[in-house]
Design a protein around this motif. Structure first.
Motif, PDB file in Angstrom:
ATOM      1  N   GLY A 177      71.893  52.099  47.231  1.00  0.00           N
ATOM      2  CA  GLY A 177      70.901  51.212  47.820  1.00  0.00           C
ATOM      3  C   GLY A 177      70.229  50.285  46.833  1.00  0.00           C
ATOM      4  O   GLY A 177      69.301  49.551  47.196  1.00  0.00           O
ATOM      5  N   TYR A 178      70.670  50.292  45.571  1.00  0.00           N
ATOM      6  CA  TYR A 178      70.044  49.465  44.538  1.00  0.00           C
ATOM      7  C   TYR A 178      70.404  47.992  44.720  1.00  0.00           C
ATOM      8  O   TYR A 178      71.504  47.648  45.171  1.00  0.00           O
ATOM      9  CB  TYR A 178      70.511  49.897  43.153  1.00  0.00           C
ATOM     10  N   SER A 179      69.494  47.137  44.287  1.00  0.00           N
ATOM     11  CA  SER A 179      69.803  45.708  44.178  1.00  0.00           C
ATOM     12  C   SER A 179      70.657  45.490  42.943  1.00  0.00           C
ATOM     13  O   SER A 179      70.843  46.401  42.121  1.00  0.00           O
ATOM     14  CB  SER A 179      68.507  44.902  44.054  1.00  0.00           C
ATOM     15  N   ARG A 180      71.162  44.255  42.776  1.00  0.00           N
ATOM     16  CA  ARG A 180      71.955  43.982  41.577  1.00  0.00           C
ATOM     17  C   ARG A 180      71.114  44.168  40.322  1.00  0.00           C
ATOM     18  O   ARG A 180      71.594  44.698  39.314  1.00  0.00           O
ATOM     19  CB  ARG A 180      72.502  42.553  41.624  1.00  0.00           C
ATOM     20  N   GLU A 181      69.859  43.748  40.357  1.00  0.00           N
ATOM     21  CA  GLU A 181      68.987  43.896  39.188  1.00  0.00           C
ATOM     22  C   GLU A 181      68.742  45.366  38.862  1.00  0.00           C
ATOM     23  O   GLU A 181      68.744  45.771  37.690  1.00  0.00           O
ATOM     24  CB  GLU A 181      67.662  43.173  39.426  1.00  0.00           C
ATOM     25  N   GLU A 182      68.531  46.167  39.898  1.00  0.00           N
ATOM     26  CA  GLU A 182      68.329  47.603  39.683  1.00  0.00           C
ATOM     27  C   GLU A 182      69.595  48.256  39.139  1.00  0.00           C
ATOM     28  O   GLU A 182      69.536  49.131  38.266  1.00  0.00           O
ATOM     29  CB  GLU A 182      67.899  48.268  40.985  1.00  0.00           C
ATOM     30  N   ASN A 183      70.744  47.819  39.639  1.00  0.00           N
ATOM     31  CA  ASN A 183      72.013  48.343  39.119  1.00  0.00           C
ATOM     32  C   ASN A 183      72.199  47.962  37.656  1.00  0.00           C
ATOM     33  O   ASN A 183      72.699  48.760  36.861  1.00  0.00           O
ATOM     34  CB  ASN A 183      73.184  47.818  39.953  1.00  0.00           C
ATOM     35  N   PHE A 184      71.800  46.744  37.302  1.00  0.00           N
ATOM     36  CA  PHE A 184      71.921  46.316  35.918  1.00  0.00           C
ATOM     37  C   PHE A 184      71.051  47.171  35.010  1.00  0.00           C
ATOM     38  O   PHE A 184      71.490  47.628  33.947  1.00  0.00           O
ATOM     39  CB  PHE A 184      71.536  44.838  35.787  1.00  0.00           C
ATOM     40  N   ASP A 185      69.802  47.393  35.394  1.00  0.00           N
ATOM     41  CA  ASP A 185      68.903  48.217  34.589  1.00  0.00           C
ATOM     42  C   ASP A 185      69.442  49.629  34.446  1.00  0.00           C
ATOM     43  O   ASP A 185      69.389  50.227  33.359  1.00  0.00           O
ATOM     44  CB  ASP A 185      67.509  48.252  35.227  1.00  0.00           C
ATOM     45  N   ASP A 186      69.988  50.169  35.532  1.00  0.00           N
ATOM     46  CA  ASP A 186      70.529  51.521  35.518  1.00  0.00           C
ATOM     47  C   ASP A 186      71.752  51.613  34.601  1.00  0.00           C
ATOM     48  O   ASP A 186      71.866  52.533  33.786  1.00  0.00           O
ATOM     49  CB  ASP A 186      70.906  51.919  36.953  1.00  0.00           C
ATOM     50  N   ALA A 187      72.651  50.643  34.732  1.00  0.00           N
ATOM     51  CA  ALA A 187      73.860  50.638  33.903  1.00  0.00           C
ATOM     52  C   ALA A 187      73.524  50.441  32.435  1.00  0.00           C
ATOM     53  O   ALA A 187      74.187  50.984  31.546  1.00  0.00           O
ATOM     54  CB  ALA A 187      74.809  49.539  34.384  1.00  0.00           C
ATOM     55  N   ARG A 188      72.482  49.667  32.158  1.00  0.00           N
ATOM     56  CA  ARG A 188      72.091  49.421  30.774  1.00  0.00           C
ATOM     57  C   ARG A 188      71.594  50.707  30.110  1.00  0.00           C
ATOM     58  O   ARG A 188      71.814  50.908  28.911  1.00  0.00           O
ATOM     59  CB  ARG A 188      71.026  48.329  30.713  1.00  0.00           C
ATOM     60  N   GLN A 189      70.950  51.584  30.884  1.00  0.00           N
ATOM     61  CA  GLN A 189      70.516  52.860  30.324  1.00  0.00           C
ATOM     62  C   GLN A 189      71.720  53.710  29.906  1.00  0.00           C
ATOM     63  O   GLN A 189      71.721  54.353  28.849  1.00  0.00           O
ATOM     64  CB  GLN A 189      69.661  53.621  31.344  1.00  0.00           C
ATOM     65  N   LEU A 190      72.763  53.715  30.735  1.00  0.00           N
ATOM     66  CA  LEU A 190      73.989  54.437  30.385  1.00  0.00           C
ATOM     67  C   LEU A 190      74.635  53.824  29.149  1.00  0.00           C
ATOM     68  O   LEU A 190      75.081  54.534  28.237  1.00  0.00           O
ATOM     69  CB  LEU A 190      74.966  54.414  31.560  1.00  0.00           C
ATOM     70  N   ALA A 191      74.676  52.496  29.098  1.00  0.00           N
ATOM     71  CA  ALA A 191      75.265  51.818  27.948  1.00  0.00           C
ATOM     72  C   ALA A 191      74.506  52.144  26.672  1.00  0.00           C
ATOM     73  O   ALA A 191      75.101  52.345  25.608  1.00  0.00           O
ATOM     74  CB  ALA A 191      75.290  50.311  28.197  1.00  0.00           C
TER      75      ALA A 191
END
Length: 263
Positions: free
Chosen positions: A75-89
């Motif tokens: 249910g995340y927006s693209r911006e929320e997905n980006f922030d989430d993926a950046r934490q994994l990175a």
């Protein structure tokens, strides 16, 4: 610091980070990602630590993303997905950039993001029953954040196949690809990891740190005049350093270097 998704133990110059979510096959969630980032950032700066082992409890090393975490991400927006993926990175980079050599003790199956964990480590030893899979394409995703590390570990040509097929392969094939360095019987895994850790801890801490950085900095680069000068500068700096001078003197005098006196 206390952790809820992993354990951190220290013994002498060795630190052991153990994924501890066996009920979900050590799958990632935001808490595990944050705790791994914190642990490796701290261990990178810990002066008493020379080697880090990344291990896991349970039958699987890491099954990738936690299902409940994935449900939230749906249910995340693209911006929320980006922030989430950046934490994994950032977590993967914390392992890759750790100033201490990191050994992955792969005792079980390793899928998706778990492949990134192993690839970010410097040395990987796997039990012979472990299976590996870059499974993202099966569910409409891509192994993007783990890609830089996995491609370095298995090579471009192998990645071209396994990124798109999402085929599972066993530990022996992972060894053939160069993704892991050794494959052993399950009951020999801890002994082999301990043997490698002991070897690493006996070497000059500064030389080990700089050797790790050397590989990261020059892998894939053309042998240019800039690279020749850069490597000459590096060895000149190391030769004139405290540990560099001590190591050479100890070798010539046929004695143990000073860093072994505090081992």
């Amino acid at each position: 610091m206390s952790y809820t998704t992993l354990s951190l133990a220290r013994e002498g110059h060795l630190a052991r980070v153990t994924l501890n979510r066996p009920d979900v096959r050590n799958a990632f969630n935001d808490i595990l990602i944050a705790e791994l980032t914190s642990a490796f950032n701290a261990l990178s700066e810990a002066e008493d630590i020379r080697v880090v082992v990344l291990a896991a409890n349970g039958t699987a090393f890491c099954a990738g993303a936690d299902l409940n975490w994935m449900k939230r991400m749906a249910g995340y927006s693209r911006e929320e997905n980006f922030d989430d993926a950046r934490q994994l990175a950032r977590m993967l980079h914390a392992i890759w950039a750790c100033q201490k050599p990191v050994i992955a003790a792969v005792q079980g199956d390793t899928y998706a993001g778990g492949m990134g964990l192993v690839a970010a480590c410097d040395i990987a030893v796997a039990a012979n029953h472990a299976n590996f899979c870059l499974s993202e394409a099966r569910i409409g995703l891509v192994p993007a954040t783990i890609g830089p590390y996995v491609i370095r570990a298995m090579g471009e040509q192998a990645a071209r196949r396994y990124f798109v097929t999402a085929e599972r392969f066993d530990a022996l094939h992972a060894l053939q690809l160069g993704f892991v360095h050794e494959v052993v019987a399950p009951d020999a895994l801890e002994m082999k990891v301990a043997e490698i850790a002991t070897t690493l801890a006996a070497n000059s801490p500064a030389a080990v740190r700089e050797s790790k950085r050397l590989v990261q900095n020059i892998a894939g680069r053309p042998v240019s005049l800039d690279l020749i000068n850069e490597t000459a500068e590096m060895i000149a700096t190391v030769r004139s350093s405290t540990e560099g001078r001590e190591g050479v003197r100890a070798f010539l005098e046929k004695r143990k270097p000073s860093w072994l006196a505090v081992a």
